[in-house]
Enzyme design. Structure first.
Site, short mmCIF file in Angstrom:
data_model
loop_
_atom_site.label_atom_id
_atom_site.label_comp_id
_atom_site.label_asym_id
_atom_site.label_seq_id
_atom_site.Cartn_x
_atom_site.Cartn_y
_atom_site.Cartn_z
N ASP A 81 0.81 -1.04 0.24
CA ASP A 81 -0.01 0.10 -0.06
C ASP A 81 0.84 1.21 -0.08
OD1 ASP A 81 -2.53 1.16 0.21
OD2 ASP A 81 -2.52 1.52 2.25
N HIS A 82 0.67 2.25 -0.59
CA HIS A 82 1.09 3.44 -0.81
C HIS A 82 2.66 3.52 -0.75
CE1 HIS A 82 -2.24 6.02 -0.08
NE2 HIS A 82 -2.85 5.39 0.83
N HIS A 177 -7.19 9.67 5.49
CA HIS A 177 -6.43 8.89 6.27
C HIS A 177 -6.58 9.10 7.80
CE1 HIS A 177 -3.88 8.12 2.59
NE2 HIS A 177 -4.68 6.95 2.60
N GLY A 206 -9.03 5.61 3.08
CA GLY A 206 -9.41 6.26 4.14
C GLY A 206 -10.82 5.85 4.68
#
Length: 280
Positions: A81-82, A177, A206
């Protein structure tokens, strides 16, 4: 079974439910997510962020998830993720991850699209799902911090998907988030338009703290993967704190076992909210 995330997400998108994607930090959280997925007969995605990879390592995360998932009939994917770095994405793929996100949302459009296309070109021949983001989801999660949300532009979304042919598409539509100070207001019209114009499964970042009704409406409009992190961390921490109120407890199995049970409760509610129960 350990698998690619795209098949389960495509199925969810076509049938208007979502696959829950849960961030995990350690063994007990991974156990909790997988056990709940099995009990609820739900597909599931386990996620790690780059800071978690530094703590846990991608190889260890893969080994745990793969070992547990291969004992089950429900589909389980492991997602990075990210990740803002091409080399970090490639390292996760090398470690065995079946799904990755290159997050170039802080870059200029052209550079974000160009690197995302590189990731897609490298990952697709290996059967790895690629997620990307356009626009900026506000708030903070690990090292991902944005003080101001930038909503995804509809025309840019169309161009981005045409250039990259990314598998799943994270868009900024009013979520953030971390925990919310008030109730988030999602731009449902933007979700619907981006879904129609890109014809790609969308990802809701989020998701922690967004009202169930809002998540369900977003899913009905094209969100096929919903991410949860903050609420799982809070649940795990609450379980540990409860047990350690007794200062004679020294067995990690007791307080980490309590953390695991709290995470399972949270996962169960999110699976129900996403509509993925009995969709494995």
């Amino acid at each position: 079974m350990y698998t690619n995330s795209l098949t389960m997400i495509q199925k969810a998108w076509e049938n208007r439910y979502a696959v829950p994607a849960f961030n995990a930090e350690n063994l007990e959280m991974i156990q909790a997510i997988i056990e709940t997925a099995e009990e609820e007969n739900s597909p599931v995605i386990i996620q790690t962020t780059p800071p978690t990879v530094k703590y846990l390592t991608s190889e260890e995360a893969f080994a745990m998830v793969k070992t547990m998932a291969d004992k089950l009939a429900v589909p389980v994917a492991l997602h990075l993720d990210h990740c803002p770095d091409f080399n970090g994405v490639m390292a996760a793929i090398k470690a065995g991850y079946s799904s990755v996100m290159f997050d170039g949302s802080k870059l200029l459009f052209e550079k974000n699209a160009a690197i995302t296309k590189q990731v897609v070109d490298a990952a697709r021949p290996m059967g790895i799902t690629v997620e990307a983001e356009l626009g900026t989801v506000g708030g903070k999660e690990d090292n991902v911090r944005s003080d101001k949300a930038v909503y995804t532009d509809i025309d840019e979304a169309k161009a981005f998907v045409e250039i990259t042919d990314v598998d799943i598409f994270a868009v900024a539509i009013g979520t953030a988030h971390g925990f919310y100070k008030g109730e988030p207001k999602l731009d449902f019209d933007r979700i619907e338009k981006i879904s129609q114009i890109t014809n790609k499964p969308l990802v809701l970042h989020g998701g922690s703290g967004v009202p169930d009704s809002s998540v369900r409406k977003a899913i009905s409009l094209g969100m096929a993967k919903v991410n949860f992190a903050t609420e799982l961390r809070a649940a795990a921490t609450a379980g540990v704190r409860r047990v350690l109120e007794d200062d004679t407890v020294i067995d990690p199995k007791k307080y980490m076992g309590a953390a695991k049970e709290e995470v399972k409760k949270m996962c169960r509610t999110k699976i129900e909210m996403c509509g993925s129960k009995n969709k494995a």
